[in-house]
Scaffold this active site. Structure first.
Site, PDB file in Angstrom:
ATOM      1  N   SER A 106       0.896  -1.281   0.115  1.00  0.00           N
ATOM      2  CA  SER A 106      -0.040   0.038  -0.097  1.00  0.00           C
ATOM      3  C   SER A 106       0.740   1.305  -0.074  1.00  0.00           C
ATOM      4  CB  SER A 106      -0.861   0.112   1.212  1.00  0.00           C
ATOM      5  OG  SER A 106      -1.544   1.316   1.409  1.00  0.00           O
ATOM      6  N   TYR A 149      -2.493  -2.001  10.201  1.00  0.00           N
ATOM      7  CA  TYR A 149      -2.296  -2.030   8.900  1.00  0.00           C
ATOM      8  C   TYR A 149      -0.963  -1.429   8.322  1.00  0.00           C
ATOM      9  CZ  TYR A 149      -4.296  -1.537   3.904  1.00  0.00           C
ATOM     10  OH  TYR A 149      -4.259  -1.815   2.733  1.00  0.00           O
TER      11      TYR A 149
HETATM   12  P1  NAD Z   1     -11.611  -6.092  -0.416  1.00  0.00           P
HETATM   13  O1  NAD Z   1     -11.947  -6.107   1.007  1.00  0.00           O
HETATM   14  O2  NAD Z   1     -12.470  -5.484  -1.549  1.00  0.00           O
HETATM   15  O3  NAD Z   1     -10.842  -7.426  -0.680  1.00  0.00           O
HETATM   16  C1  NAD Z   1     -10.229  -8.160  -0.172  1.00  0.00           C
HETATM   17  C2  NAD Z   1     -10.488  -9.813  -0.119  1.00  0.00           C
HETATM   18  O4  NAD Z   1      -9.498 -10.401   0.761  1.00  0.00           O
HETATM   19  C3  NAD Z   1     -11.964 -10.165   0.317  1.00  0.00           C
HETATM   20  O5  NAD Z   1     -12.542 -10.821  -0.681  1.00  0.00           O
HETATM   21  C4  NAD Z   1     -11.634 -10.974   1.742  1.00  0.00           C
HETATM   22  O6  NAD Z   1     -12.796 -11.892   1.895  1.00  0.00           O
HETATM   23  C5  NAD Z   1     -10.247 -11.562   1.427  1.00  0.00           C
HETATM   24  N1  NAD Z   1      -9.593 -11.983   2.424  1.00  0.00           N
HETATM   25  C6  NAD Z   1      -9.644 -11.168   3.611  1.00  0.00           C
HETATM   26  N2  NAD Z   1      -8.841 -11.929   4.565  1.00  0.00           N
HETATM   27  C7  NAD Z   1      -8.573 -13.271   4.053  1.00  0.00           C
HETATM   28  C8  NAD Z   1      -7.718 -14.286   4.437  1.00  0.00           C
HETATM   29  N3  NAD Z   1      -7.313 -14.575   5.622  1.00  0.00           N
HETATM   30  N4  NAD Z   1      -7.469 -15.425   3.414  1.00  0.00           N
HETATM   31  C9  NAD Z   1      -8.157 -15.409   2.188  1.00  0.00           C
HETATM   32  N5  NAD Z   1      -8.905 -14.079   1.744  1.00  0.00           N
HETATM   33  C10 NAD Z   1      -9.115 -13.161   2.758  1.00  0.00           C
HETATM   34  O7  NAD Z   1     -10.294  -5.107  -0.401  1.00  0.00           O
HETATM   35  P2  NAD Z   1      -9.215  -4.549  -1.744  1.00  0.00           P
HETATM   36  O8  NAD Z   1      -9.366  -3.094  -1.622  1.00  0.00           O
HETATM   37  O9  NAD Z   1      -9.560  -5.240  -3.074  1.00  0.00           O
HETATM   38  O10 NAD Z   1      -7.768  -5.188  -1.077  1.00  0.00           O
HETATM   39  C11 NAD Z   1      -7.073  -6.071  -1.714  1.00  0.00           C
HETATM   40  C12 NAD Z   1      -5.914  -5.745  -1.219  1.00  0.00           C
HETATM   41  O11 NAD Z   1      -5.478  -4.294  -1.310  1.00  0.00           O
HETATM   42  C13 NAD Z   1      -5.382  -5.872   0.202  1.00  0.00           C
HETATM   43  O12 NAD Z   1      -4.297  -6.107   0.543  1.00  0.00           O
HETATM   44  C14 NAD Z   1      -5.421  -4.420   0.711  1.00  0.00           C
HETATM   45  O13 NAD Z   1      -5.085  -4.040   1.972  1.00  0.00           O
HETATM   46  C15 NAD Z   1      -4.859  -3.676  -0.343  1.00  0.00           C
HETATM   47  N6  NAD Z   1      -4.897  -2.208  -0.499  1.00  0.00           N
HETATM   48  C16 NAD Z   1      -6.331  -1.640  -0.634  1.00  0.00           C
HETATM   49  C17 NAD Z   1      -6.357  -0.219  -0.664  1.00  0.00           C
HETATM   50  C18 NAD Z   1      -7.695   0.479  -1.050  1.00  0.00           C
HETATM   51  O14 NAD Z   1      -7.726   1.563  -0.834  1.00  0.00           O
HETATM   52  N7  NAD Z   1      -8.872  -0.234  -0.860  1.00  0.00           N
HETATM   53  C19 NAD Z   1      -5.311   0.574  -0.711  1.00  0.00           C
HETATM   54  C20 NAD Z   1      -4.053  -0.002  -0.767  1.00  0.00           C
HETATM   55  C21 NAD Z   1      -3.979  -1.243  -0.529  1.00  0.00           C
END
Ligand code: NAD
Length: 249
Positions: free
Chosen positions: A135, A149
């Site tokens: 991130s 986080y």
């Molecule tokens: P999201 O919540 O839409 O998707 C995350 C998915 O991971 C979900 O389907 C959830 O069920 C799954 N998950 C959670 N815990 C799990 C586990 N223990 N085992 C297997 N699956 C699991 O979120 P997103 O925004 O698509 O995030 C994806 C990645 O991007 C994450 O690592 C998040 O930290 C990172 N990220 C997101 C943002 C943002 O602004 N949304 C910014 C920077 C980084």
């Protein structure tokens, strides 16, 4: 193989990778939505299977890799993308220890375990590409406190660099995808008031949240041979947020 493929970045990446001809292993704890990602791919004529796994558990990670090799013969791309951001994650004083433990278990240990079980399969395939979702908060201080986080994503970024160096001669590339703030459920739930959203947006030169699709495109580049000389990169797709606020190291 894409973890966290039931939602957000993971789902968009699963759909995009399949459209590009990949055989996708969609991994998630959320079976209902994970199966929906697979159904979307199949409706478009693509190939995918769903594997239910919790990336914080070693046995689950071993099994997801085994399922990939059993079904498709080999593993070429490992997208360690599953992650959580808990609502109770706050500053160091206010954050409960169990929030820290749960966040580190999924976000940091999950990436470690994905690599622990995935790298032997990539070796068997003659090499491949690992993409770890970190991130932008791994490279700058976020204006909204989320200590667990942020620490977990710092771990992902540092781990990625070491993995890249150690496995470079094995034809395994390892890069960190660093999204900026996205208009996904994960972040919108966390920034649950207009004031919090504006506080974040004020720092983004583009003045908008990113989309999961835009992260899927970045991941596709890192997964493909188009990025064949890119490893150990802090691959920022962040609307310029870090360019505005970070002094290059
Ligand atoms: P999201 O919540 O839409 O998707 C995350 C998915 O991971 C979900 O389907 C959830 O069920 C799954 N998950 C959670 N815990 C799990 C586990 N223990 N085992 C297997 N699956 C699991 O979120 P997103 O925004 O698509 O995030 C994806 C990645 O991007 C994450 O690592 C998040 O930290 C990172 N990220 C997101 C943002 C943002 O602004 N949304 C910014 C920077 C980084």
């Amino acid at each position: 193989m894409i973890t966290g493929a039931a939602s957000g970045i993971g789902r968009e990446a699963a759909v995009l990778f399949a459209a590009e001809g990949a055989c996708v292993v969609a991994v998630d704890v959320d079976e209902k939505n994970g199966r929906e990602s697979v159904a979307t791919i199949e409706r478009a004529g693509g190939k995918a299977i769903f594997v239910k796994a919790d990336v914080s558990k070693s046995d689950d990670c071993r099994e997801m890799v085994a399922a990939a090799e059993r079904t498709y013969g080999r593993l070429n791309v490992l997208f360690n993308n599953a992650g959580i951001m808990l609502g109770a994650d706050d500053d160091a004083v206010a954050t409960a220890e169990d929030v820290w433990e749960r966040t580190m278990a999924v976000n940091a240990r999950g990436v470690f375990l994905g690599c622990k079980h995935g790298i032997p399969a990539l070796r068997r395939a003659g090499g491949g590409s690992i993409i770890n979702t970190a991130s932008f908060v791994a490279v700058l201080g976020a204006a909204t406190p989320q200590i667990a986080y942020t620490a977990s994503k710092g771990a992902v970024l540092a781990m990625t660099r070491e993995l890249a160096v150690i496995h470079a001669r094995e034809n395994i590339r390892v890069n960190a995808l660093c999204p900026g703030p996205l208009r996904t459920e994960l972040l919108m739930k966390f920034l649950d008031t207009d004031e919090k959203k504006q506080r974040r947006l004020v720092h983004v030169p583009m003045g908008r949240f990113g989309e999961s699709k835009e992260m899927a495109q970045a991941a596709l580049f890192l997964a493909s041979d188009e990025s064949s000389y890119t490893t150990g990169a802090t691959f920022l797709a962040d609307g310029g947020i870090t360019a505005a606020y970070v002094t290059p190291l």
